[in-house]
Design a protein around this motif. Structure first.
Motif, PDB file in Angstrom:
ATOM      1  N   THR A 144       0.834  -1.190   0.000  1.00  0.00           N
ATOM      2  CA  THR A 144       0.000   0.000   0.000  1.00  0.00           C
ATOM      3  C   THR A 144       0.875   1.248   0.000  1.00  0.00           C
ATOM      4  OG1 THR A 144      -1.765  -1.157   1.156  1.00  0.00           O
ATOM      5  CG2 THR A 144      -1.803   1.245   1.251  1.00  0.00           C
ATOM      6  N   ILE A 145       0.610   2.122  -0.957  1.00  0.00           N
ATOM      7  CA  ILE A 145       1.370   3.357  -1.148  1.00  0.00           C
ATOM      8  C   ILE A 145       0.373   4.510  -1.214  1.00  0.00           C
ATOM      9  CG2 ILE A 145       2.833   4.634  -2.777  1.00  0.00           C
ATOM     10  CD1 ILE A 145       3.952   1.888  -3.680  1.00  0.00           C
ATOM     11  N   THR A 146       0.709   5.635  -0.598  1.00  0.00           N
ATOM     12  CA  THR A 146      -0.124   6.828  -0.726  1.00  0.00           C
ATOM     13  C   THR A 146       0.648   7.903  -1.482  1.00  0.00           C
ATOM     14  OG1 THR A 146       0.572   7.647   1.435  1.00  0.00           O
ATOM     15  CG2 THR A 146      -1.460   6.388   1.379  1.00  0.00           C
ATOM     16  N   ALA A 147      -0.091   8.818  -2.093  1.00  0.00           N
ATOM     17  CA  ALA A 147       0.530   9.914  -2.838  1.00  0.00           C
ATOM     18  C   ALA A 147       1.438  10.717  -1.918  1.00  0.00           C
ATOM     19  CB  ALA A 147      -0.542  10.808  -3.439  1.00  0.00           C
ATOM     20  N   GLY A 148       2.598  11.101  -2.442  1.00  0.00           N
ATOM     21  CA  GLY A 148       3.561  11.889  -1.685  1.00  0.00           C
ATOM     22  C   GLY A 148       4.618  11.067  -0.966  1.00  0.00           C
ATOM     23  N   LYS A 149       4.547   9.748  -1.082  1.00  0.00           N
ATOM     24  CA  LYS A 149       5.536   8.877  -0.433  1.00  0.00           C
ATOM     25  C   LYS A 149       6.688   8.584  -1.387  1.00  0.00           C
ATOM     26  CE  LYS A 149       3.459   8.188   3.501  1.00  0.00           C
ATOM     27  NZ  LYS A 149       4.031   8.586   4.770  1.00  0.00           N
ATOM     28  N   ALA A 150       7.900   8.504  -0.835  1.00  0.00           N
ATOM     29  CA  ALA A 150       9.095   8.148  -1.611  1.00  0.00           C
ATOM     30  C   ALA A 150       9.104   6.643  -1.821  1.00  0.00           C
ATOM     31  CB  ALA A 150      10.344   8.592  -0.866  1.00  0.00           C
ATOM     32  N   ILE A 151       9.389   6.209  -3.041  1.00  0.00           N
ATOM     33  CA  ILE A 151       9.321   4.792  -3.388  1.00  0.00           C
ATOM     34  C   ILE A 151      10.563   4.340  -4.164  1.00  0.00           C
ATOM     35  CG2 ILE A 151       6.794   4.689  -3.318  1.00  0.00           C
ATOM     36  CD1 ILE A 151       6.754   5.011  -6.364  1.00  0.00           C
ATOM     37  N   TYR A 152      10.753   3.021  -4.194  1.00  0.00           N
ATOM     38  CA  TYR A 152      11.840   2.416  -4.976  1.00  0.00           C
ATOM     39  C   TYR A 152      11.296   1.177  -5.676  1.00  0.00           C
ATOM     40  CZ  TYR A 152      12.325  -1.460  -1.686  1.00  0.00           C
ATOM     41  OH  TYR A 152      12.089  -2.589  -0.940  1.00  0.00           O
ATOM     42  N   LEU A 153      12.000   0.719  -6.690  1.00  0.00           N
ATOM     43  CA  LEU A 153      11.607  -0.469  -7.431  1.00  0.00           C
ATOM     44  C   LEU A 153      12.358  -1.672  -6.890  1.00  0.00           C
ATOM     45  CD1 LEU A 153       9.939  -1.608  -9.797  1.00  0.00           C
ATOM     46  CD2 LEU A 153      11.910  -1.158 -11.268  1.00  0.00           C
ATOM     47  N   ALA A 154      11.632  -2.637  -6.323  1.00  0.00           N
ATOM     48  CA  ALA A 154      12.239  -3.855  -5.795  1.00  0.00           C
ATOM     49  C   ALA A 154      12.609  -4.766  -6.968  1.00  0.00           C
ATOM     50  CB  ALA A 154      11.277  -4.565  -4.849  1.00  0.00           C
ATOM     51  N   ALA A 155      13.886  -5.053  -7.118  1.00  0.00           N
ATOM     52  CA  ALA A 155      14.373  -5.841  -8.252  1.00  0.00           C
ATOM     53  C   ALA A 155      13.793  -7.260  -8.283  1.00  0.00           C
ATOM     54  CB  ALA A 155      15.896  -5.900  -8.224  1.00  0.00           C
ATOM     55  N   ALA A 156      13.638  -7.867  -7.128  1.00  0.00           N
ATOM     56  CA  ALA A 156      13.168  -9.259  -7.066  1.00  0.00           C
ATOM     57  C   ALA A 156      11.730  -9.426  -7.548  1.00  0.00           C
ATOM     58  CB  ALA A 156      13.299  -9.796  -5.642  1.00  0.00           C
ATOM     59  N   THR A 157      10.904  -8.406  -7.331  1.00  0.00           N
ATOM     60  CA  THR A 157       9.477  -8.518  -7.674  1.00  0.00           C
ATOM     61  C   THR A 157       9.047  -7.587  -8.802  1.00  0.00           C
ATOM     62  OG1 THR A 157       8.874  -6.832  -6.047  1.00  0.00           O
ATOM     63  CG2 THR A 157       8.886  -9.144  -5.302  1.00  0.00           C
ATOM     64  N   ASN A 158       9.910  -6.626  -9.153  1.00  0.00           N
ATOM     65  CA  ASN A 158       9.585  -5.597 -10.140  1.00  0.00           C
ATOM     66  C   ASN A 158       8.339  -4.805  -9.720  1.00  0.00           C
ATOM     67  OD1 ASN A 158      10.371  -4.195 -12.480  1.00  0.00           O
ATOM     68  ND2 ASN A 158       8.822  -5.264 -13.697  1.00  0.00           N
ATOM     69  N   ARG A 159       8.212  -4.596  -8.405  1.00  0.00           N
ATOM     70  CA  ARG A 159       7.100  -3.843  -7.837  1.00  0.00           C
ATOM     71  C   ARG A 159       7.642  -2.641  -7.071  1.00  0.00           C
ATOM     72  NH1 ARG A 159       1.953  -6.918  -7.746  1.00  0.00           N
ATOM     73  NH2 ARG A 159       2.287  -8.295  -9.520  1.00  0.00           N
ATOM     74  N   TRP A 160       6.855  -1.576  -7.006  1.00  0.00           N
ATOM     75  CA  TRP A 160       7.243  -0.354  -6.304  1.00  0.00           C
ATOM     76  C   TRP A 160       6.883  -0.465  -4.835  1.00  0.00           C
ATOM     77  CZ3 TRP A 160      10.261   3.350  -8.348  1.00  0.00           C
ATOM     78  CH2 TRP A 160      10.510   3.256  -9.729  1.00  0.00           C
ATOM     79  N   MET A 161       7.850  -0.127  -3.982  1.00  0.00           N
ATOM     80  CA  MET A 161       7.724  -0.253  -2.535  1.00  0.00           C
ATOM     81  C   MET A 161       8.115   1.068  -1.865  1.00  0.00           C
ATOM     82  SD  MET A 161       7.062  -3.566  -2.368  1.00  0.00           S
ATOM     83  CE  MET A 161       7.447  -4.137  -0.736  1.00  0.00           C
ATOM     84  N   LEU A 162       7.755   1.227  -0.583  1.00  0.00           N
ATOM     85  CA  LEU A 162       8.120   2.421   0.178  1.00  0.00           C
ATOM     86  C   LEU A 162       9.611   2.402   0.519  1.00  0.00           C
ATOM     87  CD1 LEU A 162       5.076   2.518   2.612  1.00  0.00           C
ATOM     88  CD2 LEU A 162       5.454   3.974   0.610  1.00  0.00           C
ATOM     89  N   ALA A 163      10.305   3.465   0.192  1.00  0.00           N
ATOM     90  CA  ALA A 163      11.735   3.587   0.504  1.00  0.00           C
ATOM     91  C   ALA A 163      11.902   3.905   1.989  1.00  0.00           C
ATOM     92  CB  ALA A 163      12.355   4.686  -0.356  1.00  0.00           C
ATOM     93  N   ASP A 164      13.058   3.538   2.553  1.00  0.00           N
ATOM     94  CA  ASP A 164      13.300   3.676   3.995  1.00  0.00           C
ATOM     95  C   ASP A 164      14.796   3.885   4.227  1.00  0.00           C
ATOM     96  OD1 ASP A 164      13.631   3.253   6.739  1.00  0.00           O
ATOM     97  OD2 ASP A 164      12.322   1.524   6.801  1.00  0.00           O
ATOM     98  N   SER A 165      15.167   5.012   4.831  1.00  0.00           N
ATOM     99  CA  SER A 165      16.586   5.373   4.986  1.00  0.00           C
ATOM    100  C   SER A 165      17.377   4.474   5.927  1.00  0.00           C
ATOM    101  CB  SER A 165      16.718   6.822   5.453  1.00  0.00           C
ATOM    102  OG  SER A 165      16.275   6.961   6.781  1.00  0.00           O
TER     103      SER A 165
END
Length: 136
Positions: free
Chosen positions: A27-48
């Motif tokens: 689940t992603i909401t507008a305004g959140k920073a995201i990255y592309l997970a290589a293993a699944t080719n799905r967009w996920m929430l980024a985390d420092s």
């Protein structure tokens, strides 16, 4: 850590925005920073402070909300009305809250630095994502 408070309905891409779309891996909401997970080719929430190196490097900011398996639109560069209050001239970074955006002063010790952009005004962020791969 004090992330900026974002109203998802107010997140808007400017005319100079580099936009794209993909499939959300969570689940992603507008305004959140995201990255592309290589293993699944799905967009996920980024985390420092993620244990996963690729999660520490944001690639975009979500423009809409999506649940896992749904389409998510995102912006990679250009100006974005972020839907929250910024300090003009200040830099904004990925936070340790998944998808969160914060000022440098709120990036804690041991967290990886990922610059998301510079505030052009109190509402517009000039995106220019940079990830040097170093922790504070």
């Amino acid at each position: 850590m004090a992330d900026i408070v974002i109203t998802p309905a107010n997140v808007l891409a400017a005319s100079n925005a580099e936009r794209d779309q993909g499939i959300a891996g969570e689940t992603i909401t507008a305004g959140k920073a995201i990255y592309l997970a290589a293993a699944t080719n799905r967009w996920m929430l980024a985390d420092s402070n993620s244990a996963t190196a690729e999660a520490r490097q944001a690639k975009a900011i979500a423009l809409n909300g999506a649940s896992a398996g749904q389409p998510v639109a995102f912006q990679k560069s250009g100006d974005i009305t972020i839907g929250g209050t910024l300090v003009a001239g200040s830099a904004y970074y990925l936070s340790d809250t998944p998808g969160g955006i914060c000022a440098l002063a709120d990036v804690g010790s041991g967290e990886y630095v990922c610059l998301l952009g510079l505030a052009k005004s109190t509402s517009v962020l000039a995106m220019g994502i940079q990830y040097p791969g170093v922790a504070l």
